[in-house]
Design an enzyme around this catalytic site. Structure first.
Site, short mmCIF file in Angstrom:
data_model
loop_
_atom_site.label_atom_id
_atom_site.label_comp_id
_atom_site.label_asym_id
_atom_site.label_seq_id
_atom_site.Cartn_x
_atom_site.Cartn_y
_atom_site.Cartn_z
N LYS A 168 -1.32 16.47 75.75
CA LYS A 168 -1.28 15.51 74.53
C LYS A 168 -1.60 14.01 74.77
O LYS A 168 -1.10 13.64 75.69
CB LYS A 168 -0.24 15.72 73.78
CG LYS A 168 0.02 17.02 73.28
CD LYS A 168 1.36 17.21 72.01
CE LYS A 168 1.32 18.46 71.55
NZ LYS A 168 2.48 18.56 70.27
N GLY A 172 -4.42 16.16 66.57
CA GLY A 172 -4.87 17.33 67.52
C GLY A 172 -6.20 16.64 68.52
O GLY A 172 -6.45 17.18 69.42
N LYS A 211 -5.47 20.78 56.68
CA LYS A 211 -4.72 21.58 55.79
C LYS A 211 -5.48 22.00 54.61
O LYS A 211 -6.34 21.05 53.99
CB LYS A 211 -3.38 20.91 55.56
CG LYS A 211 -2.48 20.45 56.50
CD LYS A 211 -1.30 19.52 56.10
CE LYS A 211 -0.77 19.01 57.46
NZ LYS A 211 0.37 17.95 57.07
N ARG A 258 3.83 7.83 56.18
CA ARG A 258 3.12 7.25 55.17
C ARG A 258 3.53 8.50 53.96
O ARG A 258 4.29 9.35 54.31
CB ARG A 258 1.66 7.30 55.44
CG ARG A 258 1.23 8.74 55.82
CD ARG A 258 -0.17 9.24 55.92
NE ARG A 258 -0.26 10.46 56.12
CZ ARG A 258 -0.52 11.15 57.24
NH1 ARG A 258 -0.11 10.50 58.48
NH2 ARG A 258 -0.61 12.31 57.60
N VAL A 281 -0.71 13.55 51.61
CA VAL A 281 -1.54 14.33 50.74
C VAL A 281 -0.84 15.20 49.83
O VAL A 281 -0.84 15.30 48.72
CB VAL A 281 -2.73 14.92 51.31
CG1 VAL A 281 -3.68 15.69 50.35
CG2 VAL A 281 -3.67 13.84 52.07
C1 MV4 Z 1 1.70 21.49 69.66
C2 MV4 Z 1 0.97 22.84 69.40
C3 MV4 Z 1 2.17 24.04 70.26
N1 MV4 Z 1 2.77 23.74 71.05
N2 MV4 Z 1 2.48 21.37 70.30
C4 MV4 Z 1 -1.80 19.57 66.63
C5 MV4 Z 1 -1.70 18.31 66.23
C6 MV4 Z 1 -0.45 17.60 66.35
N3 MV4 Z 1 0.28 16.97 65.28
C7 MV4 Z 1 0.40 18.58 67.21
N4 MV4 Z 1 -0.51 19.89 67.16
C8 MV4 Z 1 0.01 20.94 67.83
N5 MV4 Z 1 1.07 20.64 68.74
C9 MV4 Z 1 3.02 22.28 71.14
N6 MV4 Z 1 3.80 21.93 72.28
C10 MV4 Z 1 0.35 23.31 68.53
C11 MV4 Z 1 -0.23 22.26 67.64
C12 MV4 Z 1 -1.09 22.67 66.58
C13 MV4 Z 1 -0.94 22.57 65.31
C14 MV4 Z 1 0.12 21.77 64.88
C15 MV4 Z 1 0.38 21.72 63.39
C16 MV4 Z 1 -0.55 21.98 62.58
C17 MV4 Z 1 -1.66 22.59 63.11
C18 MV4 Z 1 -2.10 22.94 64.34
C19 MV4 Z 1 -3.27 23.66 64.73
C20 MV4 Z 1 -3.49 23.55 66.02
C21 MV4 Z 1 -2.41 23.28 67.08
#
Ligand code: MV4
Length: 520
Positions: free
Chosen positions: A160, A167, A239, A294, A297
């Site tokens: 990340k 993402g 979303k 913030r 939405v």
């Molecule tokens: C993750 C995950 C699975 N495992 N972290 C996506 C954006 C960022 N906000 C963090 N995200 C994710 N982190 C770990 N360790 C899966 C996602 C993720 C996700 C998270 C929330 C809403 C939608 C998502 C879609 C794909 C992946």
């Protein structure tokens, strides 16, 4: 402290209107700003004063923080509300607003900065005792270090961007052979998106839900968790549907997640409205991901189940008021939000443009429309494709789904393709109705949903049927039913037909009749 009388809203569309309404109810003056693309936009007309800020591109208008502060000062604003997106999470802007002697309707610049770095946010959360996904809190040095850490945490892992969010700069790594390549591409993407190539590593959680906790904190030490929103139904990190509460959260889990969110917020010195994002796995374990500094939405679903006006509270907290309660209300009923975007599901969600030629809005009990468009509005490509949010509230989740289905049937938008019909299909989906979804669910189901788009020939047949139906309805009151044509047929108590058929028939009947009569 400076009194709060006039608020400049550094935003556009539905959120600008939302803030203007809150200002009006609190007796505050509102100043809207608009770009050349928004000269006739509803938000510019709704405010007490509207000021042109530049050409259509956001970089020359809504993102010109320096200029926005000048406009605020010149027009006698006491405060700036940033809405979401644009400048809302820019530390430098929050700081500049404060340094100009204005009230920032948002968290302190320091809290924005603390949560802006994902590794710093993880460190804060760990210190606060908030559970985070196992992983590192410092950037990776090189592929060798990444490989050693991945072996320690166990595959799959997720790379990340430290400056990330949303993402970007994320790579799933399923084995040692993939580490070096994934690290390089994550770095490149992070550099391009954030100007910072720092990347860290977490254990990859498979198939979780995305559940977030609304936090509200005043400047006097009261910090409350206002329950969760279920946000798992998303596509490419956008979303599409949000709910409050979540089917996966019990009162006991709500209390633990709330306490974890409050601890993280307090560790960052948080004031105002904010949201802690969590992953919730199948076993009920939850992990802090990041904090959004913030108003979001999807805030209305929390407003509907708590009875609190979050935007009014943002303004009151910014003015120095104390929260008059020390405990969050338990959620009342169920709220669902659909984000209506100018994206055409039939063409792979390509942004669609045009002029809104017809707009009929759903009303009635438990229906809320937070929109930014009117008949005559031009939908272009300069800004986010979200046109509006349709939000419903009902006593139970089933009733909320039925209400959303009804409201979507009543909604007519012509002149620009929207996601509304796709949302109707989602409401009819058995898996959605059961609540058994996770963050991968929608993308996995998309081919099935999109395959159900009626072809050209079917559409023509339906149009002819609609015209005949309307003609009959116009000339003779209640339409007679032709053999084999079903009108609304569901009964309460003892269903005489299959319930799903009844809903589909009813919707067909309703939509066809309305569409054909609408042009008359
Ligand atoms: C993750 C995950 C699975 N495992 N972290 C996506 C954006 C960022 N906000 C963090 N995200 C994710 N982190 C770990 N360790 C899966 C996602 C993720 C996700 C998270 C929330 C809403 C939608 C998502 C879609 C794909 C992946």
């Amino acid at each position: 402290m400076r009194p709060l009388r006039t608020v400049l809203i550094a935003n556009r569309g539905e959120i600008a209107l939302r803030v203007i309404r809150a200002c009006r109810e609190l007796g505050l003056r509102s100043i809207a700003v608009y770009s050349d693309a928004d000269a006739d936009a509803p938000h510019a007309r709704a405010a007490d004063v509207a000021v042109r800020i530049g050409p259509a591109p956001a970089s020359e208008s809504y993102l010109r923080g320096d200029h926005l502060i000048e406009v605020a000062v010149a027009h006698g604003a006491d405060a700036i509300h940033p809405g979401y997106g644009f400048l809302s999470e820019r530390e430098w802007f929050a700081r500049a607003v404060r340094e100009a002697g204005l009230i920032w309707v948002g968290p302190p610049a320091e809290a924005i900065a603390a949560m802006g770095s994902k590794t710093a946010a993880r460190t804060l959360a760990i210190q606060a005792g908030t559970p985070v996904v196992p992983g590192t809190t410092t950037p990776l040095r090189d592929a060798a270090e990444a490989e050693a850490l991945a072996a320690e945490f166990g595959y799959p892992v997720l790379l990340k961007a430290a400056a990330g969010g949303g993402g970007k700069g994320m790579r799933v790594v399923r084995g040692p052979a993939e580490v070096a390549g994934a690290l390089e591409s994550a770095r490149r993407e992070a550099q391009n998106a954030f100007g910072d190539d720092a990347v860290y590593l977490e254990k990859f959680i498979e198939g979780p839900r995305h559940v977030e906790i609304q936090v509200l904190a005043d400047a006097h030490g009261t910090c409350l968790a206002l329950g969760e929103r279920e946000c798992s139904i998303q596509r490419r990190h956008q979303k599409m549907i949000e709910e409050a509460p979540s089917v996966a959260v019990t009162p006991e889990l709500r209390a633990r997640m709330g306490a974890a969110a409050v601890a993280a917020a307090q560790a960052a010195g948080y004031v105002n409205a904010g949201t802690c994002e969590f992953l919730l796995d199948r076993h009920g374990a939850f992990y802090f991901l990041e904090m959004n500094t913030r108003i979001q939405v999807e805030h209305p679903v929390t407003e509907l189940v708590t009875g609190l006006d979050l935007v009014q509270w943002q303004l009151r907290i910014a003015a120095g008021e104390r929260l008059p309660f020390t405990e969050a209300p338990a959620p009342r009923g169920w709220a669902i939000e659909c984000r209506i975007t100018s994206e055409d599901p039939a063409s792979g969600f390509l942004p669609s443009t045009g002029r809104v030629t017809r707009l009929e809005l759903p009303t009635g009990p438990g229906v809320r429309w937070d929109g930014g468009i009117d008949v005559g509005s031009t939908v272009g490509l300069h800004y986010d494709p979200m046109l509006a949010k349709l939000i419903v509230h009902a006593p139970t989740r089933d009733a909320a789904i039925a209400r959303m289905r009804r409201a979507l049937d009543d909604l007519v938008i012509e002149g620009v393709a929207t996601s509304a019909d796709f949302h109707r299909r989602l409401m009819d989906d058995a898996a959605y109705q059961s609540g058994d979804v996770d963050i991968q669910w929608l993308e996995a189901r998309l081919p099935t949903f999109l395959a159900a788009v009626p072809d050209e020939a079917t559409t023509r047949v339906l149009a002819v049927a609609a015209a005949l139906l309307a003609e009959r309805s116009r000339s003779g009151g209640a339409p007679r039913r032709a053999a084999g044509v079903a009108g609304p047929t569901a009964t309460i108590g003892a269903p005489t037909v299959d319930a799903a058929d009844a809903v589909a028939d009813s919707a067909w009947w309703h939509a066809a009749r309305r569409d054909a009569l609408g042009g008359a």
